[in-house]
Design a protein around this motif. Structure first.
Motif, short mmCIF file in Angstrom:
data_model
loop_
_atom_site.label_atom_id
_atom_site.label_comp_id
_atom_site.label_asym_id
_atom_site.label_seq_id
_atom_site.Cartn_x
_atom_site.Cartn_y
_atom_site.Cartn_z
N GLY A 62 84.73 15.57 -2.82
CA GLY A 62 83.89 16.64 -2.30
C GLY A 62 84.63 17.76 -1.58
N TRP A 63 85.77 17.47 -0.99
CA TRP A 63 86.49 18.50 -0.25
C TRP A 63 86.95 19.63 -1.16
N GLN A 64 87.13 19.34 -2.46
CA GLN A 64 87.63 20.34 -3.39
C GLN A 64 86.65 21.51 -3.55
N LYS A 65 85.36 21.26 -3.36
CA LYS A 65 84.36 22.34 -3.44
C LYS A 65 84.71 23.43 -2.43
N PHE A 66 85.03 23.02 -1.22
CA PHE A 66 85.35 24.00 -0.16
C PHE A 66 86.71 24.64 -0.40
N PHE A 67 87.65 23.86 -0.90
CA PHE A 67 88.98 24.39 -1.20
C PHE A 67 88.90 25.47 -2.27
N PHE A 68 88.22 25.17 -3.39
CA PHE A 68 88.16 26.14 -4.49
C PHE A 68 87.29 27.34 -4.13
N THR A 69 86.28 27.13 -3.30
CA THR A 69 85.46 28.25 -2.83
C THR A 69 86.31 29.17 -1.94
N GLY A 70 87.04 28.60 -1.01
CA GLY A 70 87.91 29.40 -0.14
C GLY A 70 88.99 30.12 -0.92
N LEU A 71 89.57 29.42 -1.89
CA LEU A 71 90.60 30.04 -2.73
C LEU A 71 90.03 31.22 -3.51
N ALA A 72 88.84 31.06 -4.07
CA ALA A 72 88.22 32.15 -4.83
C ALA A 72 87.94 33.35 -3.94
N PHE A 73 87.45 33.10 -2.72
CA PHE A 73 87.21 34.21 -1.80
C PHE A 73 88.52 34.89 -1.40
N ALA A 74 89.55 34.11 -1.15
CA ALA A 74 90.85 34.69 -0.75
C ALA A 74 91.44 35.54 -1.87
N VAL A 75 91.47 35.01 -3.08
CA VAL A 75 92.03 35.76 -4.21
C VAL A 75 91.19 37.00 -4.49
N SER A 76 89.87 36.85 -4.49
CA SER A 76 88.99 37.99 -4.75
C SER A 76 89.14 39.06 -3.67
N GLY A 77 89.25 38.62 -2.43
CA GLY A 77 89.46 39.58 -1.34
C GLY A 77 90.76 40.33 -1.47
N TRP A 78 91.81 39.62 -1.79
CA TRP A 78 93.12 40.27 -1.96
C TRP A 78 93.09 41.25 -3.13
N LEU A 79 92.52 40.83 -4.25
CA LEU A 79 92.44 41.73 -5.41
C LEU A 79 91.58 42.94 -5.09
N GLY A 80 90.43 42.70 -4.45
CA GLY A 80 89.53 43.80 -4.10
C GLY A 80 90.19 44.79 -3.14
N TRP A 81 90.92 44.28 -2.17
CA TRP A 81 91.62 45.15 -1.22
C TRP A 81 92.65 46.02 -1.94
N ASN A 82 93.36 45.44 -2.89
CA ASN A 82 94.35 46.21 -3.63
C ASN A 82 93.70 47.24 -4.56
N ILE A 83 92.52 46.94 -5.07
CA ILE A 83 91.78 47.94 -5.85
C ILE A 83 91.41 49.11 -4.95
N ILE A 84 90.86 48.81 -3.78
CA ILE A 84 90.45 49.87 -2.83
C ILE A 84 91.64 50.71 -2.41
N LYS A 85 92.76 50.08 -2.15
CA LYS A 85 93.95 50.80 -1.68
C LYS A 85 94.64 51.56 -2.81
#
Length: 162
Positions: free
Chosen positions: A67-90
């Motif tokens: 069950g812990w993997q749900k939170f790990f993969f959710t956090g990873l998806a948010f982190a990667v998406s945030g980083w990619l989104g920030w680089n798009i904006i910049k």
């Protein structure tokens, strides 16, 4: 009034939203019209649609981790998406990399929605061979993540200085 950077980024975020919407609509369809584990052949012996649930990541990686993997993969998806989104904006990416980032953001967040709503990812595309070889089932979000990753590799080859 949004800044110029935000206005330029908006089309890439809109594309990610379209991907998320398409992914979720297909998952709603298959989750409501198929029984779990059912396989309906489209090209007999090679391709069909099914309904499977994946609590892990690609190829059911960590599917039985408790069950812990749900939170790990959710956090990873948010982190990667945030980083990619920030680089798009910049404005740090070339257009092909923006496209790749939009594909990955849309796919990653589409699967996050599944994890948060259902506790697992809904998969429904089944590629197989009549000799009982089955590629792991996947979905639209997974497809966009893979295509996005391939586009990133192509962009990094085209622009090695970046």
């Amino acid at each position: 009034m949004p800044s110029l950077a935000w206005r330029k980024a908006l089309k890439w975020f809109a594309l990610a939203l379209v991907i998320i919407a398409g992914d979720q609509l297909t998952k709603i369809y298959f989750n409501s019209h198929y029984q779990f584990g059912e396989l309906r052949e489209v090209i007999p012996g090679y391709f069909g649609f099914t309904l499977l649930y994946n609590p892990g990541a690609a190829f059911s990686f960590l599917a039985d981790a408790g069950g812990w993997q749900k939170f790990f993969f959710t956090g990873l998806a948010f982190a990667v998406s945030g980083w990619l989104g920030w680089n798009i904006i910049k404005g740090k990416f070339q257009p092909l990399m923006n496209l790749a980032a939009s594909f990955i953001i849309g796919g990653a967040l589409g699967n996050v929605i599944d994890r948060l709503l259902h506790g697992h990812v809904i998969d429904f595309i089944q590629v197989h061979h009549y000799t009982n070889w089955y590629y792991p089932a996947f979905n639209i979000a997974d497809s966009f993540i893979v295509v996005g990753a391939v586009l990133m590799v192509i962009d990094s080859i085209r622009h090695p200085e970046k």
